[in-house]
Write a protein that holds these residues in place. Sequence first.
Motif, short mmCIF file in Angstrom:
data_model
loop_
_atom_site.label_atom_id
_atom_site.label_comp_id
_atom_site.label_asym_id
_atom_site.label_seq_id
_atom_site.Cartn_x
_atom_site.Cartn_y
_atom_site.Cartn_z
N THR A 193 26.71 45.45 40.06
CA THR A 193 27.41 46.52 39.34
C THR A 193 27.31 47.82 40.11
N GLY A 194 26.12 48.12 40.61
CA GLY A 194 25.91 49.35 41.38
C GLY A 194 26.76 49.39 42.64
N TYR A 195 26.84 48.27 43.34
CA TYR A 195 27.65 48.20 44.56
C TYR A 195 29.12 48.44 44.26
N VAL A 196 29.63 47.77 43.22
CA VAL A 196 31.05 47.90 42.90
C VAL A 196 31.36 49.32 42.43
N LEU A 197 30.47 49.91 41.65
CA LEU A 197 30.66 51.29 41.21
C LEU A 197 30.80 52.22 42.41
N GLN A 198 29.99 51.97 43.42
CA GLN A 198 29.98 52.85 44.59
C GLN A 198 31.16 52.61 45.53
N TYR A 199 31.63 51.36 45.58
CA TYR A 199 32.66 51.01 46.56
C TYR A 199 33.94 50.49 45.89
N GLN A 200 34.39 51.14 44.84
CA GLN A 200 35.57 50.69 44.13
C GLN A 200 36.84 51.45 44.51
N GLY A 201 36.74 52.41 45.42
CA GLY A 201 37.93 53.13 45.86
C GLY A 201 38.50 54.05 44.80
N TYR A 202 39.77 53.87 44.47
CA TYR A 202 40.48 54.82 43.61
C TYR A 202 40.51 54.44 42.13
N TYR A 203 39.62 53.56 41.69
CA TYR A 203 39.69 53.13 40.30
C TYR A 203 38.95 54.05 39.33
N GLY A 204 37.75 54.45 39.66
CA GLY A 204 37.01 55.35 38.78
C GLY A 204 36.45 54.68 37.54
N PHE A 205 36.25 53.37 37.58
CA PHE A 205 35.75 52.66 36.42
C PHE A 205 34.27 52.94 36.19
N GLY A 206 33.85 52.82 34.93
CA GLY A 206 32.45 52.99 34.58
C GLY A 206 31.72 51.66 34.57
N ASP A 207 30.42 51.71 34.31
CA ASP A 207 29.62 50.49 34.38
C ASP A 207 30.03 49.44 33.35
N LEU A 208 30.49 49.88 32.17
CA LEU A 208 30.92 48.91 31.16
C LEU A 208 32.11 48.10 31.66
N GLN A 209 33.05 48.77 32.31
CA GLN A 209 34.23 48.08 32.82
C GLN A 209 33.88 47.14 33.97
N ILE A 210 32.98 47.59 34.84
CA ILE A 210 32.58 46.75 35.98
C ILE A 210 31.82 45.51 35.49
#
Length: 309
Positions: free
Chosen positions: A227-244
Amino acid sequence: MNHQTLHILNGDTLISRLEDIDIHDDQLVWREMLCEGKTVYDLKSKAFKNERLSYLQQFNATEETYTSSFLIPLLTTNYAKYTSIVLWFEYDLFCHINMIAALSHLKQLHIKAPIYLVCSGWIEHEPNLKGLGELTDKQLETQYDNRIELTKEDIRLADDLWRLYCTNDHTDFKKYVTVKSSFPYLSSCINAHLKRFPAVSNGLNVLETHLLKIIQKEKIKSTLQLTGYVLQYQGYYGFGDLQIRKIIAKLASFFEIENERLVLNRQGLLAMDHMKSFYDQLKDDTIYGNCKKYEYCYHLSKQLITKHE
């Protein structure tokens, strides 16, 4: 005439930050997450409230909390008393969909005051995109000093995009990628939105495939770390941890734990390499605006979506 400025903020954390840089004007926070769930064009309508409440109940929203925390700040403000309005939104898709909805609402109210945009993203001497909350006081002050005055064409464009987002067919978003405007990250966000639809080749969208690539490349020991990796490297999405976390849970059948780390199984490898489509396995009722995710598919080479056949 006394000058009065209203600041429309993308989140509660900015309230204290603006005070820190000596901005003490009126503020309201637009707390929605319109990038997910069904939407209705008219924010004032009962249909909009009902659809949003129906979707947000999974996050423990009640009619009382949704009305008081989400709708009342935006819908009951007396905008006519302000001589200028400043929107504070970030570079990502999450923020941009909320922003175009707010601008559409202001357009419908026939607001005469100039409307400005403070939009963070690429910051001088910074290697990565930055959200407003990540900026130093000096950087935040600079962003405000360089705020962009939106033209009538910009506001009309935002209204057109919001209207399109609330339809059941998002293929026309592609036409807006090259439209010139004062929104510095709009084209990137439109492309990011189109990439949310399942790819023709593997049935996963770009972010879902990216998640599998992170598992393959990095030594990930848990879904929390993932979750932490995707939050950091998701580009232009801006999703929060719940969504990830929701995306990770959906892809659980594509990876497993082996020697205390996450590894892709055969399904995961086939999906990552676009060797097999898992469209039927992943298909659900996810909806963006009023457009059903799995009724369309994304063509990577053409960077557009078409009706799924």
